[in-house]
Design a protein around this motif. Structure first.
Motif, PDB file in Angstrom:
ATOM      1  N   THR A   1       0.841  -1.197   0.000  1.00 15.67           N
ATOM      2  CA  THR A   1       0.000   0.000   0.000  1.00 15.67           C
ATOM      3  C   THR A   1       0.874   1.244   0.000  1.00 15.67           C
ATOM      4  O   THR A   1       2.061   1.185   0.329  1.00 15.67           O
ATOM      5  CB  THR A   1      -0.926   0.039   1.231  1.00 15.67           C
TER       6      THR A   1
ATOM      7  N   ASP B   1      -7.793   3.152   0.810  1.00 13.41           N
ATOM      8  CA  ASP B   1      -7.831   2.655   2.173  1.00 13.41           C
ATOM      9  C   ASP B   1      -8.823   1.486   2.193  1.00 13.41           C
ATOM     10  O   ASP B   1     -10.034   1.677   2.193  1.00 13.41           O
ATOM     11  CB  ASP B   1      -8.284   3.789   3.103  1.00 13.41           C
TER      12      ASP B   1
ATOM     13  N   LYS C   1      -9.647  -0.617   4.380  1.00 11.53           N
ATOM     14  CA  LYS C   1     -10.522  -0.714   5.568  1.00 11.53           C
ATOM     15  C   LYS C   1     -11.798   0.099   5.333  1.00 11.53           C
ATOM     16  O   LYS C   1     -12.896  -0.324   5.679  1.00 11.53           O
ATOM     17  CB  LYS C   1      -9.787  -0.167   6.798  1.00 11.53           C
ATOM     18  N   GLU C   2     -11.605   1.253   4.717  1.00 11.15           N
ATOM     19  CA  GLU C   2     -12.757   2.109   4.397  1.00 11.15           C
ATOM     20  C   GLU C   2     -13.654   1.409   3.366  1.00 11.15           C
ATOM     21  O   GLU C   2     -14.881   1.419   3.486  1.00 11.15           O
ATOM     22  CB  GLU C   2     -12.239   3.428   3.818  1.00 11.15           C
TER      23      GLU C   2
ATOM     24  N   HIS D   1       3.847  -1.119   3.715  1.00 12.03           N
ATOM     25  CA  HIS D   1       3.332   0.222   3.450  1.00 12.03           C
ATOM     26  C   HIS D   1       4.485   1.122   3.050  1.00 12.03           C
ATOM     27  O   HIS D   1       5.475   1.242   3.773  1.00 12.03           O
ATOM     28  CB  HIS D   1       2.611   0.791   4.671  1.00 12.03           C
TER      29      HIS D   1
END
Ligand SMILES: Nc1ncnc2c1ncn2[C@@H]1O[C@H](COP(=O)(O)OP(=O)(O)OP(=O)(O)O)[C@@H](O)[C@H]1O
Ligand SMILES: [Mg+2]
Length: 327
Positions: A34, A150, A152-153, A174
């Motif tokens: 990411t 993101d 998770k979003e 990351h």
């Protein structure tokens, strides 16, 4: 742990990334990379593949966000002849093409839910079916996925499956944004300038002091890609022997700077690298003059060049030319 030769950087943040790359390269588990746009996600995926036991196999990238939804399934998993209009012959998917190697699923956050289910099954069992076929294929491809979303979003919005997220992200790398990599920005700026000046055959010896300031304070929203593009453009535009903020198109309002605090150690490194880069640029790589300007011995200067890995990025000669054009 060691350097990743094709990736520049000596900051603590990027050295952590290098060490994780070395570790994950040794396994066959999926990796999720990411980071903001232009931070080096694809370069990282390739670096992992190149250091893995699969390095002799193919590295097959597929951009899940750039292929129309209707074609993506057949691109990934392949199709049988006659599976849909236009499927005039059987075709292997990218997963199959990556057998023995690595498939790089770029922008994995864009994958439709129906394909997420199939990918999850592939990750769990190593099997998939071509579109229009009942036959189950066993495919030995390692998966590295990347996203700048993101996830998770996306999970909260029911756009990404949580079980797939945990499967993909067993190993997670990351990439920090460039603005959090301290002295790396200047280091890359010198290295990219050297390359661009050589490839464009222009005799440019460095940056003006204002340009170095601009490079240091600009927040680089497009990260390494933006840095490299601006420098290539600047080399084309430059009329003098030094790159100016104007050549970089970094003037005025773009320079808001950051007011986040560094640790003392990080600040010390950043300032040392910055002064050395500036002095090397000013004195065209002449070590004697650089040492005199910085009021250190040549031995100390050599030691610092080595410690910061600057020797690889700034060329120096006794006569001195920090950025030499190609012959
Ligand atoms: N550490 C690095 N050292 C040298 N070059 C780098 C580094 N990181 C990235 N680059 C260069 O920056 C450019 C962008 O890198 P890359 O395509 O891997 O980023 P990305 O994160 O995949 O970007 P995007 O999110 O836009 O797809 C490439 O030209 C790459 O070679
Ligand atoms: Mg990319």
């Amino acid at each position: 742990m060691g350097q990743i030769e094709e990736m520049l950087g000596t900051s603590a943040a990027i050295r952590t990334v290098f060490s994780v790359i070395h570790k994950v390269a040794k396994t066959d588990l999926p990796v999720l990379v990411t980071g903001e746009t232009g931070t080096g996600k694809e370069l990282t995926a390739q670096a992992i593949h190149d250091r893995s036991l699969r390095k002799r196999g193919a590295f097959v990238p597929i951009n899940c966000g750039a292929i129309p939804e209707t074609l993506l399934e057949s691109e990934l998993f392949g199709h049988e002849r006659g599976a849909f209009t236009g499927a005039v012959q059987q075709k292997k998917g990218r997963l199959e093409a990556a057998s023995g190697g690595t498939v790089f699923l770029d922008e994995v956050g864009e994958l439709l839910l129906s394909l997420q289910v199939k990918l999850l099954r592939f990750l769990q069992k190593g099997t998939c079916e071509r579109v229009g076929s009942q036959e189950t294929l066993h495919v030995d491809a390692r998966v590295i996925a990347a996203t700048n979303l993101d996830l998770k979003e996306s999970i909260d919005k029911n756009l990404f499956r949580e079980d797939l997220y945990y499967r993909l992200g067993v190993l997670h790398i990351h990439l920090p944004p460039l603005r959090d990599r301290g002295e790396d920005t200047l280091l890359m700026a010198m290295s990219f300038l050297k390359q661009a000046a050589a490839s464009q055959r222009k005799s440019i010896r460095g940056y003006t002091s204002e340009a170095l300031n601009a490079i240091r304070t600009y927040p680089w929203p497009g990260n390494v890609r933006e840095l490299s593009n601006r420098i290539r453009r600047a080399v084309v535009m430059a009329e003098g022997p030094e790159i100016t903020p104007h050549d970089l198109d970094l003037t005025g309002e773009a320079l808001c700077g950051t007011d986040s605090l560094d640790s003392l150690r990080a600040a010390h490194r950043r300032i040392e690298v910055e002064l050395i880069v500036k002095a090397m640029s000013l004195h065209q790589g002449n070590l004697t003059r650089v040492a005199r300007e910085l009021q250190v011995s040549r031995t100390t200067l050599y030691r610092k060049l080595r410690a910061y890995n600057l020797g690889d990025h700034l060329s120096f000669t006794e006569g001195g030319c920090s950025v030499a054009p190609a012959n």
